[in-house]
Design an enzyme around this catalytic site. Structure first.
Site, PDB file in Angstrom:
ATOM      1  N   ARG A   6     -17.634  -4.099 -63.846  1.00 40.56           N
ATOM      2  CA  ARG A   6     -16.591  -4.639 -62.935  1.00 40.56           C
ATOM      3  C   ARG A   6     -15.468  -4.883 -63.835  1.00 40.56           C
ATOM      4  O   ARG A   6     -15.501  -5.524 -64.727  1.00 40.56           O
ATOM      5  CB  ARG A   6     -17.110  -5.848 -62.331  1.00 40.56           C
ATOM      6  CG  ARG A   6     -15.913  -6.582 -61.854  1.00 40.56           C
ATOM      7  CD  ARG A   6     -16.203  -7.672 -60.876  1.00 40.56           C
ATOM      8  NE  ARG A   6     -16.931  -7.281 -59.493  1.00 40.56           N
ATOM      9  CZ  ARG A   6     -17.043  -7.835 -58.478  1.00 40.56           C
ATOM     10  NH1 ARG A   6     -16.895  -9.254 -58.389  1.00 40.56           N
ATOM     11  NH2 ARG A   6     -17.573  -7.522 -57.318  1.00 40.56           N
TER      12      ARG A   6
ATOM     13  N   HIS B 117     -14.514  -0.154 -54.468  1.00 39.32           N
ATOM     14  CA  HIS B 117     -15.878  -0.880 -54.500  1.00 39.32           C
ATOM     15  C   HIS B 117     -16.867  -0.367 -53.687  1.00 39.32           C
ATOM     16  O   HIS B 117     -17.296  -0.796 -52.737  1.00 39.32           O
ATOM     17  CB  HIS B 117     -15.374  -2.435 -53.775  1.00 39.32           C
ATOM     18  CG  HIS B 117     -16.436  -3.394 -54.221  1.00 39.32           C
ATOM     19  ND1 HIS B 117     -17.286  -3.364 -54.931  1.00 39.32           N
ATOM     20  CD2 HIS B 117     -16.439  -4.641 -53.748  1.00 39.32           C
ATOM     21  CE1 HIS B 117     -18.098  -4.587 -55.076  1.00 39.32           C
ATOM     22  NE2 HIS B 117     -17.570  -5.356 -54.309  1.00 39.32           N
TER      23      HIS B 117
ATOM     24  N   GLN C 185     -20.110  -1.879 -52.506  1.00 37.74           N
ATOM     25  CA  GLN C 185     -19.925  -2.789 -51.232  1.00 37.74           C
ATOM     26  C   GLN C 185     -20.010  -2.159 -49.836  1.00 37.74           C
ATOM     27  O   GLN C 185     -20.793  -2.317 -49.034  1.00 37.74           O
ATOM     28  CB  GLN C 185     -18.483  -3.393 -51.248  1.00 37.74           C
ATOM     29  CG  GLN C 185     -18.601  -4.561 -50.217  1.00 37.74           C
ATOM     30  CD  GLN C 185     -19.398  -5.591 -50.017  1.00 37.74           C
ATOM     31  OE1 GLN C 185     -19.518  -6.429 -51.114  1.00 37.74           O
ATOM     32  NE2 GLN C 185     -20.096  -5.927 -49.108  1.00 37.74           N
TER      33      GLN C 185
ATOM     34  N   ASP D  33     -10.491  -8.501 -45.842  1.00 38.37           N
ATOM     35  CA  ASP D  33     -10.917  -8.887 -47.088  1.00 38.37           C
ATOM     36  C   ASP D  33      -9.990 -10.005 -47.575  1.00 38.37           C
ATOM     37  O   ASP D  33      -9.119 -10.006 -46.746  1.00 38.37           O
ATOM     38  CB  ASP D  33     -10.984  -7.731 -48.093  1.00 38.37           C
ATOM     39  CG  ASP D  33     -11.428  -8.128 -49.571  1.00 38.37           C
ATOM     40  OD1 ASP D  33     -11.845  -9.193 -49.857  1.00 38.37           O
ATOM     41  OD2 ASP D  33     -11.224  -7.033 -50.416  1.00 38.37           O
TER      42      ASP D  33
ATOM     43  N   CYS E 277     -16.503  -8.554 -46.990  1.00 38.02           N
ATOM     44  CA  CYS E 277     -17.422  -8.399 -48.395  1.00 38.02           C
ATOM     45  C   CYS E 277     -17.665  -9.610 -49.101  1.00 38.02           C
ATOM     46  O   CYS E 277     -18.670  -9.949 -49.917  1.00 38.02           O
ATOM     47  CB  CYS E 277     -16.807  -7.377 -49.433  1.00 38.02           C
ATOM     48  SG  CYS E 277     -15.134  -7.998 -49.979  1.00 38.02           S
TER      49      CYS E 277
ATOM     50  N   ARG F 191     -26.585  -5.901 -50.237  1.00 37.61           N
ATOM     51  CA  ARG F 191     -26.142  -5.518 -51.535  1.00 37.61           C
ATOM     52  C   ARG F 191     -27.342  -4.992 -52.513  1.00 37.61           C
ATOM     53  O   ARG F 191     -27.259  -4.050 -53.177  1.00 37.61           O
ATOM     54  CB  ARG F 191     -25.328  -6.774 -52.241  1.00 37.61           C
ATOM     55  CG  ARG F 191     -23.892  -6.963 -51.471  1.00 37.61           C
ATOM     56  CD  ARG F 191     -22.805  -5.591 -51.908  1.00 37.61           C
ATOM     57  NE  ARG F 191     -22.589  -5.170 -53.287  1.00 37.61           N
ATOM     58  CZ  ARG F 191     -21.621  -5.873 -54.100  1.00 37.61           C
ATOM     59  NH1 ARG F 191     -21.085  -6.851 -53.489  1.00 37.61           N
ATOM     60  NH2 ARG F 191     -21.609  -5.366 -55.382  1.00 37.61           N
TER      61      ARG F 191
HETATM   62  N1  NVA Z   1     -10.642  -7.116 -52.815  1.00 35.49           N
HETATM   63  C1  NVA Z   1     -11.596  -8.118 -53.417  1.00 35.49           C
HETATM   64  C2  NVA Z   1     -12.969  -7.915 -53.462  1.00 35.49           C
HETATM   65  C3  NVA Z   1     -13.825  -9.010 -53.662  1.00 35.49           C
HETATM   66  C4  NVA Z   1     -15.294  -8.750 -53.727  1.00 35.49           C
HETATM   67  C5  NVA Z   1     -11.153  -8.028 -54.917  1.00 35.49           C
HETATM   68  O1  NVA Z   1     -10.738  -6.952 -55.667  1.00 35.49           O
HETATM   69  O2  NVA Z   1     -10.742  -9.076 -55.324  1.00 35.49           O
HETATM   70  N1   CP Z   2     -18.485  -8.946 -52.434  1.00 36.39           N
HETATM   71  C1   CP Z   2     -18.553  -8.856 -53.699  1.00 36.39           C
HETATM   72  O1   CP Z   2     -18.664  -7.908 -54.668  1.00 36.39           O
HETATM   73  O2   CP Z   2     -18.882 -10.454 -54.084  1.00 36.39           O
HETATM   74  P1   CP Z   2     -18.717 -10.756 -55.812  1.00 36.39           P
HETATM   75  O3   CP Z   2     -17.138 -10.793 -56.053  1.00 36.39           O
HETATM   76  O4   CP Z   2     -19.021 -12.327 -55.437  1.00 36.39           O
HETATM   77  O5   CP Z   2     -19.533 -10.051 -56.653  1.00 36.39           O
END
Ligand code: NVA
Ligand code: CP
Length: 305
Positions: free
Chosen positions: A105, A132, A135, A221, A261, A289
């Site tokens: 990540r 992502h 997800q 989101d 998500c 997930r």
């Molecule tokens: N769009 C959000 C998703 C978090 C799971 C982010 O990138 O922070």
């Molecule tokens: N939806 C998702 O990826 O959640 P986290 O940021 O908690 O991993």
């Protein structure tokens, strides 16, 4: 390195492979619910590299890998040399000699691509600024579990043209459904990132109500994704009308589902009566997930079983 199957974007896998993964995830979930041992990745090790915060991604990969009989190594920017400017290429060469699979990540997609290019083992995108895919893998599995094939259906995307929106667009083109996107001006999807052009799979609407009209799935989101916190105040103003509420759900199809998500901000991108209401499947979505990623990890390491 050539010949390794990575999962960096949704369109790294074919429609046929997704059909296999959804079927496999359902089997894996059934076995998990029945407390049946399913140790297909015994003695394999997964490295989890987090440069941004996480709850679901960490727990789902970590618990999932242990349930498959394997183990995990957890690294963050702060507790590894990644935070002290060791080149990503060097990190990839070293880490991938010691583990069988890597999940990352991070911020820019180019960073995970650089890691993958120097990795001896498959690399999974656990979220970047651009995508992502894990997800959306879980979201489509969840849709199909609650309804039927997503093929031909309409997904309404309300909010930011972010990593989630980009990934939905790639999925729509690949799996033959439509995404109706409504974002505030200035926060549109960047087509050059997705590689997806407007077509019957991708339609844009000024008014979020119009995007939701007749939709089979309404999803949104956070207004401010990780890494964009400096824009928080400007975004709160720009996104004020992009809150999924009961009126938007009312114009959607009568049996429409709601997904997010997570993490969610009630009263911002979604009203509490929607996310906590009868059409919401967010808890199944979060749980899935783990099942979907177990199928993905097996597939990347062992192929079809
Ligand atoms: N769009 C959000 C998703 C978090 C799971 C982010 O990138 O922070
Ligand atoms: N939806 C998702 O990826 O959640 P986290 O940021 O908690 O991993």
């Amino acid at each position: 390195m050539a010949g390794i199957q990575h999962y960096l974007q949704f369109n790294d896998l074919s429609a046929d492979t997704y059909a296999y993964l959804f079927e496999r995830a359902a089997l894996i979930k059934k076995r998990f619910k029945g407390y049946e041992k399913h140790h297909t990745l015994a003695d394999r090790t997964l490295a989890l590299i987090f440069e941004k915060a996480s709850t679901r991604t960490r727990v789902s990969f970590e618990a999932g890998m242990y349930q498959l009989g394997g183990s995990v190594v957890h690294l963050t920017t702060g507790d590894s040399q990644l935070g002290r400017a060791e080149p990503i290429e060097d990190s990839a060469k070293v880490i991938s000699r010691m583990v069988d699979l890597v999940m990352i990540r991070t911020y820019e997609q180019t960073k995970i691509e650089a890691f993958a290019a120097h990795s001896r083992v498959p690399v999974i995108n656990g979220l970047t600024n651009e995508f992502h895919p894990c997800q959306i893998l879980a979201d489509i599995f969840t849709y199909q579990e609650h309804r039927s094939s997503i093929k031909g259906k309409v997904v309404a995307w309300v909010g930011d043209g972010n990593n989630m929106a980009n990934t939905w667009l790639q999925a729509a083109e690949l799996l033959d459904f439509s995404v109706h996107v409504s974002t505030p001006r200035g926060y549109e999807v960047d087509q050059s990132v997705t590689g997806v052009r407007r077509s019957e799979h991708y339609k844009v609407f000024k008014d979020p109500m119009d995007a939701c009209r007749g939709a089979d799935l309404v999803t949104t989101d956070v207004w401010t994704s990780m890494g964009y916190e400096a824009e928080n105040e400007a975004r709160r103003k720009a996104f004020a009308d992009w809150c999924v509420d009961a009126d938007m759900m009312r114009v959607a199809a009568p049996d429409a589902l709601f997904m997010h998500c997570l993490p969610a901000h009630r009263g911002e991108e979604v009203e509490a009566d929607v996310i906590d209401g009868p059409q919401s499947v967010v808890w199944d979505e979060a749980e899935n997930r783990m099942h979907a990623q177990k199928a993905l990890m097996e597939y990347l390491l062992l192929g079809r079983l």
